[in-house]
Write a protein that holds these residues in place. Sequence first.
Motif, short mmCIF file in Angstrom:
data_model
loop_
_atom_site.label_atom_id
_atom_site.label_comp_id
_atom_site.label_asym_id
_atom_site.label_seq_id
_atom_site.Cartn_x
_atom_site.Cartn_y
_atom_site.Cartn_z
N ALA A 62 0.81 -1.22 0.09
CA ALA A 62 0.03 0.21 0.08
C ALA A 62 0.93 1.23 0.05
CB ALA A 62 -0.94 -0.13 1.26
N LEU A 63 1.94 1.25 0.87
CA LEU A 63 2.80 2.31 0.86
C LEU A 63 3.48 2.70 -0.52
CD1 LEU A 63 4.36 2.14 4.34
CD2 LEU A 63 3.02 3.57 3.58
N ARG A 64 4.10 1.58 -1.15
CA ARG A 64 4.63 1.33 -2.45
C ARG A 64 3.49 2.05 -3.63
NH1 ARG A 64 5.26 -1.84 -7.15
NH2 ARG A 64 7.40 -1.63 -8.06
N GLY A 65 2.24 1.81 -3.36
CA GLY A 65 1.22 2.32 -4.16
C GLY A 65 1.39 4.15 -4.10
N GLN A 66 1.54 4.53 -2.82
CA GLN A 66 1.54 5.86 -2.60
C GLN A 66 2.76 6.32 -3.20
OE1 GLN A 66 0.55 6.08 1.64
NE2 GLN A 66 -1.33 5.26 1.63
N ILE A 67 3.88 5.50 -2.94
CA ILE A 67 5.10 6.19 -3.42
C ILE A 67 4.68 6.35 -5.06
CG2 ILE A 67 7.42 5.85 -3.93
CD1 ILE A 67 6.93 6.74 -0.79
N LYS A 68 4.13 5.46 -5.60
CA LYS A 68 4.06 5.55 -7.23
C LYS A 68 3.32 6.36 -7.50
CE LYS A 68 2.78 2.51 -11.01
NZ LYS A 68 2.42 1.18 -11.33
N ALA A 69 2.02 7.16 -6.97
CA ALA A 69 1.46 8.24 -7.12
C ALA A 69 2.11 9.49 -6.98
CB ALA A 69 0.35 7.92 -6.16
N LEU A 70 3.09 9.48 -6.01
CA LEU A 70 3.80 10.64 -5.71
C LEU A 70 4.82 10.65 -6.71
CD1 LEU A 70 4.50 10.65 -1.76
CD2 LEU A 70 3.17 12.32 -3.07
N GLU A 71 5.26 9.68 -7.27
CA GLU A 71 6.26 9.66 -8.24
C GLU A 71 5.54 10.11 -9.50
OE1 GLU A 71 9.04 6.76 -10.91
OE2 GLU A 71 7.92 5.95 -9.22
N LEU A 72 4.29 9.91 -9.80
CA LEU A 72 3.56 10.41 -11.12
C LEU A 72 3.33 11.84 -10.94
CD1 LEU A 72 2.35 9.59 -13.78
CD2 LEU A 72 0.18 9.02 -12.34
N GLU A 73 3.13 12.03 -9.86
CA GLU A 73 2.69 13.79 -9.56
C GLU A 73 3.93 14.54 -9.90
OE1 GLU A 73 0.54 17.07 -9.43
OE2 GLU A 73 -0.26 14.84 -9.57
N ALA A 74 4.92 14.03 -9.38
CA ALA A 74 6.29 14.75 -9.36
C ALA A 74 6.70 14.86 -10.85
CB ALA A 74 7.40 13.98 -8.90
N GLU A 75 6.35 13.79 -11.85
CA GLU A 75 6.62 13.91 -13.17
C GLU A 75 5.63 14.91 -13.65
OE1 GLU A 75 8.60 9.50 -14.30
OE2 GLU A 75 6.34 9.69 -14.02
N ARG A 76 4.44 14.76 -13.31
CA ARG A 76 3.34 15.85 -13.89
C ARG A 76 3.82 17.10 -13.64
NH1 ARG A 76 -3.05 15.40 -13.17
NH2 ARG A 76 -3.54 16.92 -14.84
N THR A 77 4.63 17.37 -12.48
CA THR A 77 5.13 18.87 -12.27
C THR A 77 6.07 19.21 -13.01
OG1 THR A 77 4.47 18.30 -9.84
CG2 THR A 77 6.25 20.15 -10.28
#
Length: 154
Positions: free
Chosen positions: A90-105
């Motif tokens: 579950a934490l890894r999924g949250q990290i993946k979402a953060l990574e995607l948002e960082a790429e979007r930034t």
Amino acid sequence: MHTDLWNTCLHLYARPGVERACLNLQSQGLDVCLLLCAAWLEQRGVRCDDARLKQLSDCAEPWQREVVQPLRHLRTQWREASAHDEALGALRGQIKALELEAERTVLRRLESLTQSWPSDQSQGDCDWLQRMASLAGQPDCGALQTLRAAINRA
């Protein structure tokens, strides 16, 4: 064709073979956000030159180094262990979402940087994608061709 960079990237990434090509290029040390931005600029007919390539790189590199790559490293480091640990998964999924948002930034910043760069339809011989890729060495030509084919179909 999408006019904004984020939706263009989503559209391209969903095309057959593009995800694998991008991951291959990323594993060779290329910044996929920069490559996708280069493809977008090429589609728009924006003139490519060394100064613009440097501006793009200077814009993306610090964020990639300090934010995206640490998130990606943590996510990949947890891949195997998370398969056997639900909480870690579950934490890894949250990290993946953060990574995607960082790429979007990163992509938003690149789009903002390039908004004043006009299209120059007479600039037909500019190869943004190849020039951006060559900044990181000699990337896999097959992966670049897959990406280019997807761009041309867009």
